[in-house]
Design an enzyme around this catalytic site. Structure first.
Site, PDB file in Angstrom:
ATOM      1  N   SER A 168      48.802 -32.442  -8.244  1.00 49.95           N
ATOM      2  CA  SER A 168      48.434 -31.101  -8.696  1.00 49.95           C
ATOM      3  C   SER A 168      49.075 -30.826 -10.047  1.00 49.95           C
ATOM      4  CB  SER A 168      48.924 -30.060  -7.698  1.00 49.95           C
ATOM      5  OG  SER A 168      50.307 -29.839  -7.888  1.00 49.95           O
ATOM      6  N   LYS A 169      48.792 -29.664 -10.573  1.00 51.11           N
ATOM      7  CA  LYS A 169      49.319 -29.352 -11.903  1.00 51.11           C
ATOM      8  C   LYS A 169      50.839 -29.265 -11.925  1.00 51.11           C
ATOM      9  CE  LYS A 169      48.265 -24.372 -11.811  1.00 51.11           C
ATOM     10  NZ  LYS A 169      47.396 -24.121 -10.661  1.00 51.11           N
ATOM     11  N   ARG A 170      51.429 -29.151 -10.760  1.00 52.59           N
ATOM     12  CA  ARG A 170      52.904 -29.165 -10.735  1.00 52.59           C
ATOM     13  C   ARG A 170      53.460 -30.560 -11.041  1.00 52.59           C
ATOM     14  NH1 ARG A 170      53.215 -27.224  -5.218  1.00 52.59           N
ATOM     15  NH2 ARG A 170      51.004 -27.112  -5.589  1.00 52.59           N
ATOM     16  N   ASP A 171      52.626 -31.583 -10.870  1.00 55.81           N
ATOM     17  CA  ASP A 171      53.084 -32.956 -11.112  1.00 55.81           C
ATOM     18  C   ASP A 171      52.931 -33.393 -12.556  1.00 55.81           C
ATOM     19  OD1 ASP A 171      53.690 -33.604  -8.335  1.00 55.81           O
ATOM     20  OD2 ASP A 171      51.536 -33.425  -8.015  1.00 55.81           O
TER      21      ASP A 171
END
Ligand code: GLU
Length: 449
Positions: A212-215
């Site tokens: 996800s964009k957190r990664d």
């Protein structure tokens, strides 16, 4: 059964939300490769029934990203929102045939949801990627196909549109496996031949969780804006869950088309690896025609204020030639180029400590500067020779001078070959910087803190 190749019709059916996640575009890429490899058709259906999220802007972004990646499609795109009356008609027909019913059984008034009568027998199918998959009949329930507000539900719209578009292979993310059990029954209720289904493995992070964009960067637009090349991203995403069966990784598009095969798509999750993308991008950077590389590099150097109309064009050219092979991703260009164009380039504090702040270095740099000042010819071999003679008796340890010189003239611990670099920098810059390096080494000037 495998369809005759020319009849292959696949589609990419995104629900536009504004940004295009790499997982979605990977689905598009696999469909595209499959169609192109089989001489079939690659179609686009915009599943835009969520009018709040599927704004014209979100749809524009979708097509822009597809164009950037070279995902050309056949036939006009289908907009699901334009097929709503068809979906409702199909639902009414199912009611008439006793295969669906209104939630308030028997009532004919408006405002009732329509449910599909799910047969309670086991559903099984052979997934092109996951193999045999089954769901026991006693776990199946009737499901809504038209909401009480009259809007068709995804399951109905998706299946009716796939039938109307003559889709032969439904290739999509494996988050849809559960839906497929329902969809199969809908196809059968509608008397339509079943397409083949292939469910692509999820893209995961290093912990095995959905990426996800957190990664890190997760949307195609982010990769584009960072400066990745579309062909590199395309090649990289093609390998997320698929491989050609040999050790090839760098595979230009025609090679991917020729090699792609659903049978080699893995069923286990595919791990996102940004280092590999960077490496891949470097391969494509090296392939860029020199004129294109130069044009984009100069645009970036100008935007950064490192180069302007007054900068010597031959010097810029020499610098670009020297650093080109080291630019793996466009943003690296600036770090690699900065010290060629400014005297106040940044110093890597660790390199300064390790290479300059050592006893004797200041004197060595002074000695070298004298040697360089007196050179009649500013060539790589002359620079090399002069450095060796500045070492005097300590010829064995060329590193004791090579490393400090590099840090002094570039501020960095690594970079192009030292003598090539000195040659390109030219005598004036090198002498000034050696003098400054000597002061840093002597502790009379502080940098890099
Ligand atoms: N709009 C659905 C999605 O983006 C389509 C799934 C499919 O390909 O059938 O997940």
């Amino acid at each position: 059964m495998e369809q005759p190749s020319s009849s292959v019709r696949v589609r990419f059916a995104p629900s536009p939300t504004g940004q295009v996640h790499i997982g979605n575009i990977r689905t598009a890429i696999f469909n595209w490769l499959f169609a192109r490899g089989h001489g079939g058709k690659f179609l686009v259906r915009v599943e835009d029934t969520d009018r709040e999220r599927s704004t014209p802007e979100a749809i524009r972004v979708l097509f822009e990203v597809m164009e950037w990646l070279g995902l050309d499609f056949d036939e006009d795109p289908v907009y699901q929102s334009a097929c709503v009356s068809r979906h409702k008609q199909v639902a009414e027909d199912l009611i008439a045939r006793g295969l669906a019913y209104k939630s308030d059984k028997g009532a004919s008034g408006m405002g009732e949801a329509i449910l599909f009568r799910m047969p309670k027998e086991d559903v099984r199918f052979t997934d092109l990627i996951k193999g045999e998959i089954a769901k026991p009949g006693d776990s199946l329930q009737d499901f809504v196909i038209v909401r009480s507000d009259g809007t068709p539900v995804f399951h109905l719209a998706n299946v009716v549109d796939d039938i109307d578009m003559g889709i032969t292979h439904v290739i999509r993310g494996d988050d849809h496996v559960e839906n497929t059990f329902r969809h199969i029954r809908l196809y059968q209720a509608l008397g339509a031949p079943l397409p083949q289904f292939g469910h692509l493995p999820m893209i995961v992070n290093h912990q095995g969780k959905p990426y996800s964009k957190r990664d890190g960067a997760a949307f195609v637009g982010e990769f584009r804006d960072t400066g990745y090349l579309p062909d590199a991203l395309f090649n990289f995403l093609s390998l997320l869950g698929w491989n050609p069966g040999d050790d090839r990784e760098y595979m230009p598009r025609e090679e991917l088309v020729a090699a792609f095969d659903l049978a080699r798509v893995q069923s286990s999750p595919a791990q996102m690896d940004l280092k590999k993308l960077s490496w891949m991008n470097g391969c494509y950077m090296a392939d860029l025609p020199i004129a294109l590389f130069r044009e984009e590099a100069i645009r970036r150097l100008q935007a950064e204020g490192l180069v302007d109309a007054a900068t010597d064009a031959a010097y810029v050219e020499a610098v670009l030639e020297l650093i080109r092979s080291r630019v793996k991703v466009w943003p690296e260009l600036i770090e690699l180029a900065v010290y060629f164009f400014r005297e106040d380039y940044p110093f890597d504090a660790k390199a300064v400590r390790k290479r300059l702040l050592k006893p004797g270095v200041s004197e060595l740099l002074d000695r070298l500067r004298e040697g360089y000042a007196g050179l009649s010819e500013w060539s790589e071999s002359a620079l090399d020779e002069a450095l060796r003679s500045a070492l005097g008796a300590d010829q064995e340890n060329a590193g004791t001078l090579i490393h400090p010189v590099r840090v002094a003239v570039s501020g960095q611990a690594g970079g192009p070959g030292l003598f090539e670099m000195l040659q390109v920098l030219g005598r004036d810059r090198v002498l000034t910087r050696l003098e400054r390096g000597s002061r840093i080494a002597a502790g009379t000037l502080t940098v890099g803190e």
